[in-house]
Design a protein around this motif. Structure first.
Motif, PDB file in Angstrom:
ATOM      1  N   ILE A   1      57.680  61.421  90.036  1.00 48.52           N
ATOM      2  CA  ILE A   1      58.433  60.792  91.139  1.00 48.52           C
ATOM      3  C   ILE A   1      59.781  60.314  90.641  1.00 48.52           C
ATOM      4  CG2 ILE A   1      58.481  58.844  92.735  1.00 48.52           C
ATOM      5  CD1 ILE A   1      55.379  59.151  92.848  1.00 48.52           C
TER       6      ILE A   1
ATOM      7  N   GLU B   1      57.388  66.874  94.763  1.00 44.39           N
ATOM      8  CA  GLU B   1      57.763  67.290  96.109  1.00 44.39           C
ATOM      9  C   GLU B   1      56.555  67.216  96.999  1.00 44.39           C
ATOM     10  OE1 GLU B   1      59.642  71.060  95.932  1.00 44.39           O
ATOM     11  OE2 GLU B   1      61.365  70.236  94.849  1.00 44.39           O
TER      12      GLU B   1
ATOM     13  N   ARG C   1      55.652  54.616  96.375  1.00 43.45           N
ATOM     14  CA  ARG C   1      56.642  55.692  96.275  1.00 43.45           C
ATOM     15  C   ARG C   1      56.303  56.831  97.238  1.00 43.45           C
ATOM     16  NH1 ARG C   1      59.988  55.420  91.607  1.00 43.45           N
ATOM     17  NH2 ARG C   1      59.779  53.303  90.814  1.00 43.45           N
TER      18      ARG C   1
ATOM     19  N   MET D   1      58.404  58.222 100.287  1.00 36.30           N
ATOM     20  CA  MET D   1      58.837  59.611 100.366  1.00 36.30           C
ATOM     21  C   MET D   1      58.548  60.190 101.744  1.00 36.30           C
ATOM     22  SD  MET D   1      57.881  61.094  96.632  1.00 36.30           S
ATOM     23  CE  MET D   1      58.413  62.766  96.864  1.00 36.30           C
TER      24      MET D   1
ATOM     25  N   ALA E   1      63.280  61.405 101.103  1.00 43.58           N
ATOM     26  CA  ALA E   1      62.785  61.143  99.764  1.00 43.58           C
ATOM     27  C   ALA E   1      63.240  59.783  99.281  1.00 43.58           C
ATOM     28  CB  ALA E   1      63.262  62.225  98.815  1.00 43.58           C
TER      29      ALA E   1
END
Lengths: 235, 529
Positions: B364, B370, B495, B499, B529
């Motif tokens: 990350i 991704e 995270r 995202m 993102a």
């Protein structure tokens, strides 16, 4: 008139010297001191409106036909003795009087002249006046008078004469022609004095232009002035 | 600026504007002075007007007086004529009444003459004195005629009339005539002077009015522009400053508050310019540092990712062989070895989880993770989580329920990663709850999905809530020992949620329990993102 009076006085003096004390007492003349007063309330007199010749005469005139002092004394009343004493050592009245016409008023309003006396009427105003009188005993007169001219008129008979002006109706003057010296004119307080009267009983007469004539008896002593109050009734 | 204003500012008026600006006086004083100037002008105008009116009134009065005098003079003439008439009448009639009429007229003449004398201007006094002298003669003659008539001296009266009165009257008439002529001349001159004065005053007032308006307008223009010019300058300057162009200066002629303001602005501009320069240098330095830092960070992450990968291979081998051994594929495991083998397996798995977590985090941070965006079923995610953790809940004797509204449509996002997120939260909840219950529920609100895990666990102190999503953080290090865990789960979850374009949060009360939740768009496109 003056000369005979002086002669009379001279005569009296001689008489006084000759007769001594008694004569002196007899001839030491008495006098009357008095006042003319109004009885009752003074009538309300209106001011006289002047409609013509205002530049000389003013806008109005005080009525002077009856002037009374605050104490009630009447001004310009004439007082005299009805029957004068035969031989009196009174001072003679002046034989000539003057009356002016000023601001369209006779000054003085009332004047006394002896019989045979003269009055010089003067015009001090810058306009024409016209003296006019129609007496009973004396000759009448009607004279136009320019400024500054004096007209003299003689009076030979005793009487009370009214003088007017043809051009100014409010103008009034009185001439009293006296046949003996015991005449007096009251002053502003209504006071008068008659001098040189021998002691005795007299009748006093008083005349005023509005109030007419009244009389009163008085007794005059030797020494002290006799005080008298003459009352005139308002009418 | 409008063209006329520019033209005016270029004219001498503009020089005056700058001159006024340069005057060393405060704005207040200048405004007051301008106001007083205009007020003064109007006062002067009023005063002059009043004087003119007074002068005109005085002349009108004079005219009235002259008119009155003329009328008196006419009265005198009339009185004179009447006197003559009445005198003749009296001579005929010879009555006392007619005589009185003459006398009356003569006195009227005197009265009017007296009025006239009082009202006459000094230059006519001499003439009036002559009339007066003649009139006094006439008065004496009239008296003489009147007395002669009364005395019946008709001849004397007639003689006086002809020889004395008539010439005197003619003389008076001539004098009065010249008096009237003088007065009429005076009236004529007064009339023309009044009319001239009227014209003059009209012009004067008009001039004053025009001057007052012009001065007021010019004064207003000069004073206002002496203020507006610096304000405009300041406006342009401030626009520059607002657009970030520092360091400019303005020049104004003003020596008043505007001058002081311009000075302050220039000072401010210099300061701003200096600060801007300093900041620019600092920012440049920072940017360099930042770049180096990012490079270093990426290197670290890459290293970690590589490391983790390298670590995983041998570890998988260890775990694989341990499992094979425990499955007794190599033969029966002696009783004394089974326990150590299980320990190896447990710790190995733990290590693998740790490495996976580190690998995820590194990916990350290195920007290498991704999302695999696709259609997923919310129900499925929840079911997977439930089935994974059901046995743990059962072991700890905790109630473990899930609820998903049936109407939720298929969602878009990385289903695997979201499962990982929910698993993390639910796993944590079960881990930190000794008794009670753990519930999972999902809610759809306006295109946003909220996954919520509620427990009756130990809770989190308020001061720790902020840090709970940071890497390697657990509320207490002792907790790590008691409950296990890498301390990376929440950080990774956060995270991953971010995202997806969502956010994560917690509500907690120490000793009573916590509610962890994350919200993601129903249709996350993965581009965020």
């Amino acid at each position: 008139m003056l000369t005979p009076l002086r002669a009379l006085l001279l005569g009296s003096t001689i008489l006084l010297l000759a007769t001594g004390l008694t004569t002196a007492r007899e001839s030491s003349a008495g006098s009357i001191k008095g006042t003319v007063v109004l009885k009752g309330t003074a009538p309300e007199l209106k001011k006289l409106a002047v409609t013509i010749d205002q530049y000389v005469c003013g806008k109005e005139k005080n009525p002077e036909e009856l002037v009374v002092s605050p104490q009630g004394g009447i001004r310009s009343a004439v007082v005299w003795i009805e029957k004068p004493p035969a031989a009196a050592a009174a001072e003679a009245l002046p034989s000539t009087a003057a009356v002016d016409q000023k601001e369209c008023t006779f000054l003085p309003r009332v004047v006394i002249v002896p019989t045979g006396g003269k009055i010089d009427f003067l015009n001090s105003d810058r306009l024409l006046h016209n003296l006019h009188a129609t007496p009973n005993a004396n000759p009448p007169f009607n004279r136009t008078q320019p400024k500054g001219r004096t007209i003299t008129i003689s009076f030979s008979h005793p009487e009370i004469i009214r003088v007017t002006c043809d051009l100014h109706s409010w103008m009034r003057g009185w001439v009293v022609v006296a046949d003996h010296p015991f005449y007096a004119l009251t002053d502003g307080a209504g006071a008068f004095e008659l001098r040189g009267l021998p002691a005795g009983r007299y009748t006093l007469k008083v005349w005023q232009e509005r109030l007419g004539t009244t009389s009163k008896d008085v007794v005059v002593g030797d020494q002290e002035p006799t005080a008298v109050t003459l009352e005139m009734a308002a009418r | 600026m409008a063209p006329p204003v520019i033209a005016m500012l270029a004219s001498p008026l503009g020089a005056l504007v700058r001159a006024v600006a340069r005057i060393r006086a405060s704005v207040h004083v200048k405004l007051l002075a301008g106001f007083l100037l205009i007020t003064g002008l109007f006062i002067a105008m009023t005063a002059v007007g009043l004087l003119l009116v007074r002068e005109t009134a005085r002349q009108t009065d004079l005219l009235d007086q002259a008119h009155e005098r003329v009328s008196w003079s006419r009265q005198i003439e009339h009185a004179l004529a009447m006197q003559m008439h009445f005198t003749s009448m009296a001579l005929l009639a010879q009555s006392d009444g007619s005589v009185s009429l003459i006398l009356r007229e003569n006195n009227r003449f005197n009265d009017t003459l007296a009025r006239l004398e009082t009202a006459a201007p000094p230059e006519e006094r001499a003439l009036i004195q002559s009339i007066r002298g003649a009139q006094e003669d006439a008065m004496a003659t009239v008296a003489d005629i009147a007395n002669a008539l009364r005395d019946r001296r008709l001849a004397d009266a007639t003689t006086a009339l002809h020889t004395r009165l008539e010439p005197t009257y003619q003389k008076i008439e001539a004098l009065v005539g010249s008096l009237v002529a003088a007065e009429e001349a005076r009236m004529a001159s007064l009339r023309s002077s009044i009319s001239a004065a009227r014209t003059r005053s009209l012009r004067l007032m008009a001039g004053f009015a025009v001057a007052a308006v012009v001065v007021a307008l010019a004064g207003g223009f000069v004073i206002s522009w002496s203020f507006i010019l610096p304000v405009r300058e300041a406006h342009g300057f401030l626009s520059d400053v607002a657009e970030g162009r520092f360091g400019g200066t303005i020049v104004v002629p003003n020596r008043d508050e505007f001058g002081a303001l311009a000075e302050r602005m220039n000072w401010m501009s210099r300061e701003l310019h200096r600060l801007d320069e300093e900041q620019r240098v600092a920012a440049e330095t920072l940017r360099g540092l930042n770049e180096r830092l990012a490079l270093a960070s990426r290197a670290k992450s890459e290293f970690l990712a590589n490391m983790s990968h390298e670590l995983r291979t041998p570890l998988n081998a260890i775990l694989g062989f341990t499992e094979i051994m425990l499955d007794e594929l190599y033969g029966e495991v002696p009783a004394g070895l089974r326990e150590p083998l299980v320990d190896i397996q447990t710790n190995g798995r733990h290590l693998l989880r740790l490495i996976n977590d580190v690998l995820d985090l590194s990916k990350i941070e290195a920007g290498r993770l991704e999302l695999g965006v696709g259609e997923y079923s919310v129900q499925e995610i929840v079911d997977v989580v439930q089935s994974s953790l059901k046995s743990l809940a059962f072991e700890k004797g905790l109630a473990f329920n899930v609820s998903v509204p049936p109407e939720i449509p298929p969602a878009s996002g990385d289903g695997r990663r979201l499962t990982q997120c929910l698993l993390n939260l639910a796993g944590n909840a079960l881990k930190f709850t000794r008794q009670g219950r753990v519930d999972i529920d999902v809610e759809l609100d306006d295109g946003w999905l909220t996954y919520r895990v509620t427990d009756t666990g130990i809770g989190i102190p308020a001061e720790e809530v902020e840090n709970i999503f940071a890497e390697f953080r657990q509320v207490d290090t002792t907790i790590t020992k008691e409950y296990g865990g890498t301390g990376l789960g929440l950080s990774i979850t956060k995270r991953l949620v971010e995202m997806h374009g969502g956010r994560i949060g917690v509500q907690s009360e120490l000793g009573k329990g916590s509610t962890f939740f994350f919200t993601v768009p129903l249709r996350a496109d993965g581009g965020v993102a």
